[in-house]
Design an enzyme around this catalytic site. Structure first.
Site, PDB file in Angstrom:
ATOM      1  N   LEU A  22       3.042   6.385   0.957  1.00  0.00           N
ATOM      2  CA  LEU A  22       2.171   7.319   1.665  1.00  0.00           C
ATOM      3  C   LEU A  22       2.648   7.648   3.076  1.00  0.00           C
ATOM      4  O   LEU A  22       1.907   8.226   3.870  1.00  0.00           O
ATOM      5  CB  LEU A  22       0.747   6.768   1.711  1.00  0.00           C
ATOM      6  CG  LEU A  22       0.087   6.539   0.350  1.00  0.00           C
ATOM      7  CD1 LEU A  22      -1.357   6.078   0.529  1.00  0.00           C
ATOM      8  CD2 LEU A  22       0.128   7.799  -0.504  1.00  0.00           C
ATOM      9  N   CYS A  23       3.871   7.284   3.381  1.00  0.00           N
ATOM     10  CA  CYS A  23       4.433   7.559   4.708  1.00  0.00           C
ATOM     11  C   CYS A  23       5.000   8.977   4.727  1.00  0.00           C
ATOM     12  O   CYS A  23       5.783   9.355   3.861  1.00  0.00           O
ATOM     13  CB  CYS A  23       5.529   6.539   5.026  1.00  0.00           C
ATOM     14  SG  CYS A  23       6.090   6.591   6.723  1.00  0.00           S
ATOM     15  N   HIS A  24       4.592   9.770   5.727  1.00  0.00           N
ATOM     16  CA  HIS A  24       5.050  11.157   5.809  1.00  0.00           C
ATOM     17  C   HIS A  24       6.525  11.238   6.200  1.00  0.00           C
ATOM     18  O   HIS A  24       6.961  10.507   7.097  1.00  0.00           O
ATOM     19  CB  HIS A  24       4.233  11.928   6.854  1.00  0.00           C
ATOM     20  CG  HIS A  24       2.831  12.182   6.453  1.00  0.00           C
ATOM     21  ND1 HIS A  24       1.825  11.271   6.679  1.00  0.00           N
ATOM     22  CD2 HIS A  24       2.249  13.238   5.840  1.00  0.00           C
ATOM     23  CE1 HIS A  24       0.683  11.763   6.232  1.00  0.00           C
ATOM     24  NE2 HIS A  24       0.903  12.945   5.724  1.00  0.00           N
ATOM     25  N   GLU A  62       8.160   3.628  10.744  1.00  0.00           N
ATOM     26  CA  GLU A  62       9.616   3.769  10.701  1.00  0.00           C
ATOM     27  C   GLU A  62      10.285   2.700  11.557  1.00  0.00           C
ATOM     28  O   GLU A  62      11.288   2.088  11.151  1.00  0.00           O
ATOM     29  CB  GLU A  62      10.025   5.167  11.188  1.00  0.00           C
ATOM     30  CG  GLU A  62       9.785   6.283  10.199  1.00  0.00           C
ATOM     31  CD  GLU A  62       8.324   6.689  10.074  1.00  0.00           C
ATOM     32  OE1 GLU A  62       8.007   7.487   9.177  1.00  0.00           O
ATOM     33  OE2 GLU A  62       7.488   6.218  10.884  1.00  0.00           O
ATOM     34  N   ASP A  64      20.657 -11.949   5.158  1.00  0.00           N
ATOM     35  CA  ASP A  64      21.573 -11.939   4.008  1.00  0.00           C
ATOM     36  C   ASP A  64      22.988 -12.341   4.404  1.00  0.00           C
ATOM     37  O   ASP A  64      23.659 -13.091   3.680  1.00  0.00           O
ATOM     38  CB  ASP A  64      21.580 -10.543   3.387  1.00  0.00           C
ATOM     39  CG  ASP A  64      22.582 -10.427   2.253  1.00  0.00           C
ATOM     40  OD1 ASP A  64      22.391 -11.104   1.221  1.00  0.00           O
ATOM     41  OD2 ASP A  64      23.558  -9.670   2.401  1.00  0.00           O
TER      42      ASP A  64
END
Length: 308
Positions: free
Chosen positions: A61-63, A102, A116
């Site tokens: 749902l992130c624009h 973001e 990692d």
């Protein structure tokens, strides 16, 4: 997705951080590039850039928004029993919604990338936190905090509504939006499209020290649309940018917005704005101008306090 079409493009900045807890010697491995996996920091930076730009692809749902800038910094600390790598990611955009997600997504992916690449030499590595440090821009930065201290008048100018042949919707929408912003509605009245009546109501509201005076209706091209002609002579100083902003906002939604003849300006310390009479036009004008327009009262307060 949340509907953000009514919001404004503004510069928005978000600073996020992620913190890795590592063994003390792992701090040197990262800083001096001595691990089995080389170039940890450049690789982590690249992963962060990609993560910021691809946030909508990972979070449903992130624009999608234009990323204007991303800056990633690292801070290192080392104690006897543990080390710490702090990731700071700054993101900027000029858009209708903020870039906090973001920034945090990017910081998290930077941390995961270091995790990692460092795990072959550090089995104790942990991502301790990912958080938003600060954000800037948008409605909260360009409004005023006047809760309950500003008064407003809504003057509906319409022959048909005044005659009882039509229900007023636009004026009620305007009034509701103003009250939703914390303004006290001192007056709501309906009058015909008559220059003398409009001027009388505006003068009365000004005499009552009403802060914000909004007329609603009569800004179009019909022969009876006389609100601008009535209001303009009353203004001590016109503020053209207010209605320019409203028309620009409306023009992005309908090509007919350019036909509005609304005016705005100051009568002493009262701000007078003429709003279109259509419900959609009135609603979009309020969305276009507020709460940023309330900043004028901060300017006026400062000027009068300093005798300017």
């Amino acid at each position: 997705m949340r509907d953000i079409h009514h919001k404004h493009h503004t510069l928005r900045i978000a600073l996020a951080e992620a913190v890795l807890r590592v063994r003390p010697e792992s701090v040197d491995v990262v800083r001096h590039n001595t691990g089995p996996k080389q170039d940890i920091l450049p690789t982590a930076r690249a992963a962060g850039y990609l993560a910021v730009k691809n946030t909508p692809g990972a979070i449903p749902l992130c624009h999608p928004l234009p990323v204007e800038a991303v800056d990633i910094d690292f801070e290192f600390s080392r104690a006897e029993d543990h080390g710490e790598i702090r990731i700071l990611l700054l993101a900027k955009t000029i858009y209708k919604t903020g870039c906090e997600v973001e920034a945090m997504h990017g910081a998290a992916v930077v941390a995961l990338t270091i995790y990692d690449m460092l795990k072959p030499v550090d089995s104790e590595i942990e991502i301790e936190k990912v958080r938003l440090v600060r954000k800037q821009g948008g409605k909260t930065d360009f409004g005023g905090q006047f809760d309950g201290t500003l008064t407003a008048a809504v003057i509906v100018c319409s022959d048909s509504v005044a005659a009882g042949n039509k229900e007023d919707k636009a004026g009620k929408v305007v009034a509701a939006k103003l009250e939703g912003m914390g303004l006290n509605l001192a007056k709501y009245t309906v009058i015909p499209d008559e220059v003398d009546r409009i001027q009388s109501e505006v003068r009365d509201s000004h005499a009552a020290a009403t802060d914000l005076i909004l007329t609603c209706g009569g800004t179009g091209l019909s022969p009876t649309d006389v609100t601008p002609e009535a209001v303009r002579p009353l203004l001590d100083r016109e503020v053209p940018g207010i209605m320019e902003a409203a028309r620009d906002y409306g023009q992005q939604r309908t090509p007919y917005a350019m036909l509005s003849r609304g005016v705005a300006g100051l009568m002493g310390r009262s701000l007078v704005i003429t709003v279109p009479g259509s419900t959609k036009g009135a609603e979009e004008t309020i969305d276009a101008l507020f709460p940023a327009a309330l900043h004028i009262f901060k300017v006026l307060e400062h000027g009068f306090r300093h005798g300017k």
